[in-house]
Design an enzyme around this catalytic site. Structure first.
Site, short mmCIF file in Angstrom:
data_model
loop_
_atom_site.label_atom_id
_atom_site.label_comp_id
_atom_site.label_asym_id
_atom_site.label_seq_id
_atom_site.Cartn_x
_atom_site.Cartn_y
_atom_site.Cartn_z
N LYS A 1 -28.81 24.60 -65.02
CA LYS A 1 -28.42 26.07 -64.73
C LYS A 1 -27.75 26.24 -63.38
O LYS A 1 -28.32 26.31 -62.45
CB LYS A 1 -29.61 26.99 -64.64
CG LYS A 1 -29.05 28.57 -65.10
CD LYS A 1 -28.61 29.21 -64.04
CE LYS A 1 -29.50 29.39 -62.82
NZ LYS A 1 -28.81 30.34 -61.80
N GLU B 1 -37.26 22.24 -53.76
CA GLU B 1 -36.74 22.01 -52.38
C GLU B 1 -36.26 23.40 -52.05
O GLU B 1 -35.24 23.88 -52.58
CB GLU B 1 -35.63 21.23 -52.56
CG GLU B 1 -35.00 20.25 -51.50
CD GLU B 1 -33.99 21.13 -50.61
OE1 GLU B 1 -34.31 21.72 -49.71
OE2 GLU B 1 -33.02 21.10 -50.83
N GLU C 1 -34.76 31.90 -42.02
CA GLU C 1 -33.45 30.94 -42.48
C GLU C 1 -32.16 31.73 -42.60
O GLU C 1 -32.31 32.82 -43.56
CB GLU C 1 -33.88 30.14 -43.82
CG GLU C 1 -32.79 29.30 -43.85
CD GLU C 1 -33.20 28.49 -45.28
OE1 GLU C 1 -32.67 27.18 -45.19
OE2 GLU C 1 -33.44 29.05 -46.21
N CYS D 1 -29.74 23.80 -45.66
CA CYS D 1 -31.35 23.88 -45.58
C CYS D 1 -31.84 23.27 -44.26
O CYS D 1 -32.71 23.82 -43.71
CB CYS D 1 -31.87 23.44 -46.92
SG CYS D 1 -31.64 22.11 -47.17
#
Length: 486
Positions: A179, A253, A386, A287
């Site tokens: 996806k 993750e 973040e 990330c």
């Protein structure tokens, strides 16, 4: 040139979509349309999973093939991807703003590398081993593919992160339903074309794009055996909750807020090129970036000046220009989010030494200036959130112990870096950081080593031989005969 696809790749071949809605792809640099693809629906997911299930359960199908036979197909796919690598990079960069100088390797080279690496590894690893049964007899310990893997992929490194999931899974004998993120669908359909050309058996690979609702439906589908997800920590918690309810294996993750510890002996001038990549790579949309820069008190102002000059000196431009070092963010929504966090940093008393706004001359597209904060506490929103944009904070520390404490004072634990003239000293400090990965005097992901995080940065590991742990299950077969006596 625009690309408009009419079919979906379901079960390794093209099929008409169940719905009529479409996903439009737009340029991150200008907002102009790049093309469109069919938007996947629950019915498309049902068909893709059903075909994957049938292909996996076939007693003479993909999961039962010898690893070397599967490798032949995967290596054909690697060759096809290499021939199309320039177009893959162009499509990714146009959609998400990644400079082609970054994408040339991550999106153009790494996917084929992963296919070759896991094809070889799967062929080398034994599928069965004999062990002495301590109660007498022998036990055959097998490693079997888990089944149908649902791979939910983000937009920031879409091809690298797709293959980090599906390369080991396919090599091990799993079937996969991918996806892709709606922000990067055109590269996903170039991959679909490559899969169709490579000659996979029916059912083995499906690519169904869609939003969060389609991803959630796939994750919870009763025909799925395992899930691999990369994305935000908030979304990852939802995936984990659903997989926990279903007792379904999952690899997550997730986000990061990593720290770069600059020790007092660091050669700043020599470190700056690698530090720029480790802190601002891919426009900050990575990330593992070390966006908290920890500087020793006696060199704090020197570090602030150097980091400020480093950020201010980056060449902002069109992501398709090889000279560009910093491109636009992926979307207007992402730019708005970054700008709100910059405003929050100001409100919390932060001082901006460079950046803080939109670069002059880039009225179109989703650009944000590389921005450096000083004067913030580690507890501030800029230092704990973040941001996923080109925003750094330089913090002061008193001693190496204090630096490690600051680095570890985060909900995340994905990565980090240590910068020093003494590699052994850097290695000793790296061992004290509570993160899944650490770089010393640079940061380069190694596809042959495990990648992943601790705490809110995720569960499980991708890459390296360890990736097989998520997509292979051990089976023990107890035998009464004494193989050891023969």
């Amino acid at each position: 040139m625009t690309f408009d696809y009419q079919e979906l790749l379901i079960g390794s071949r093209w099929a008409d979509p169940a719905g009529r809605n479409r996903i439009g792809a737009v340029s991150a640099a200008g907002g102009e349309p790049l093309g469109s693809v069919p938007e996947g629906t629950a019915a498309d997911i049902d068909l893709a999973v059903a075909e994957a299930r049938e292909a996996f359960d076939d007693p003479r199908g993909w999961s039962r093939w010898p690893a070397a036979r599967r490798a032949d197909v995967l290596l054909r796919l690697a060759e096809i991807l290499e021939k199309r690598s320039a177009e893959t990079v162009r499509r990714v960069s146009a959609q998400n703003g990644m400079p082609v100088s970054v994408g040339a390797y991550s999106e153009g080279v790494v996917p084929a590398m992963l296919l070759r690496y896991y094809s070889a590894l799967a062929s080398e690893l034994p599928e069965e081993a004999l062990r002495r049964n301590l109660s007498g007899g022998t036990t055959v310990v097998r490693e079997v593919p888990v089944g149908v893997l649902a791979a939910v992929v983000p937009w920031n490194f879409p091809q690298t992160l797709t293959f980090a999931k599906i390369a080991p899974a396919l090599a091990a004998g799993c079937t996969v339903v991918v996806k892709p993120a709606p922000e990067t669908v055109l590269d996903a359909f170039l991959l679909a074309e490559s899969v169709a050309e490579a000659g996979f058996p029916d059912g083995v690979v499906s690519i169904v794009p869609g939003g969060a609702d389609v991803g959630a439906y796939l994750v919870a589908h009763p025909g799925v055996d395992a899930v691999a997800f990369t994305g935000s920590t908030a979304a990852g918690r939802e995936v984990a909750r659903e997989c926990g309810r279903l007792l379904r294996p999952v690899t997550l993750e997730l986000g990061g807020k990593s720290a770069a510890i600059l020790l007092d002996d660091v050669d700043l001038a020599a470190a700056l090129p690698a530090l720029a990549a480790a802190t601002l790579g891919n426009n900050g949309q990575t990330c593992y970036l070390s966006t908290r820069i920890l500087a020793p008190r006696r060199r704090y102002h020197e570090v602030v000046d150097a980091v400020t000059a480093m950020a201010a000196g980056l060449r902002v431009g069109d992501p398709l220009d090889p000279a560009t070092q910093l491109g636009p963010l992926v979307s207007e929504r992402q730019r708005d989010r970054v700008e709100k966090l910059v405003a929050a940093g100001r409100a919390e008393g932060g001082r901006i030494t460079t950046g803080g706004g939109r670069p002059a001359g880039f009225e179109r597209g989703w650009y944000v200036e590389p921005t450096v904060f000083t004067g913030l506490e580690n507890s501030s929103s800029v230092c704990q959130t973040e941001i996923f944009g080109p925003v750094l904070a330089v913090l002061e520390y008193e001693s190496p112990d204090h630096a490690v404490a600051l680095a570890n004072d985060s909900a995340y634990g994905l990565a980090g870096t240590v910068w020093t003239a003494d590699e052994e000293r850097g290695l000793a400090l790296a061992r004290r950081m509570r993160t899944g990965t650490v770089g010393v005097n640079g940061y380069t992901v190694d596809i042959g080593a495990p990648f992943g995080g601790t705490k809110a940065s995720g569960l499980g590991r991708e890459l390296g031989p360890e990736a097989f742990a998520a997509i292979r299950e051990p089976q023990s077969i107890y035998l009464p005969r004494r193989e050891w006596d023969r």
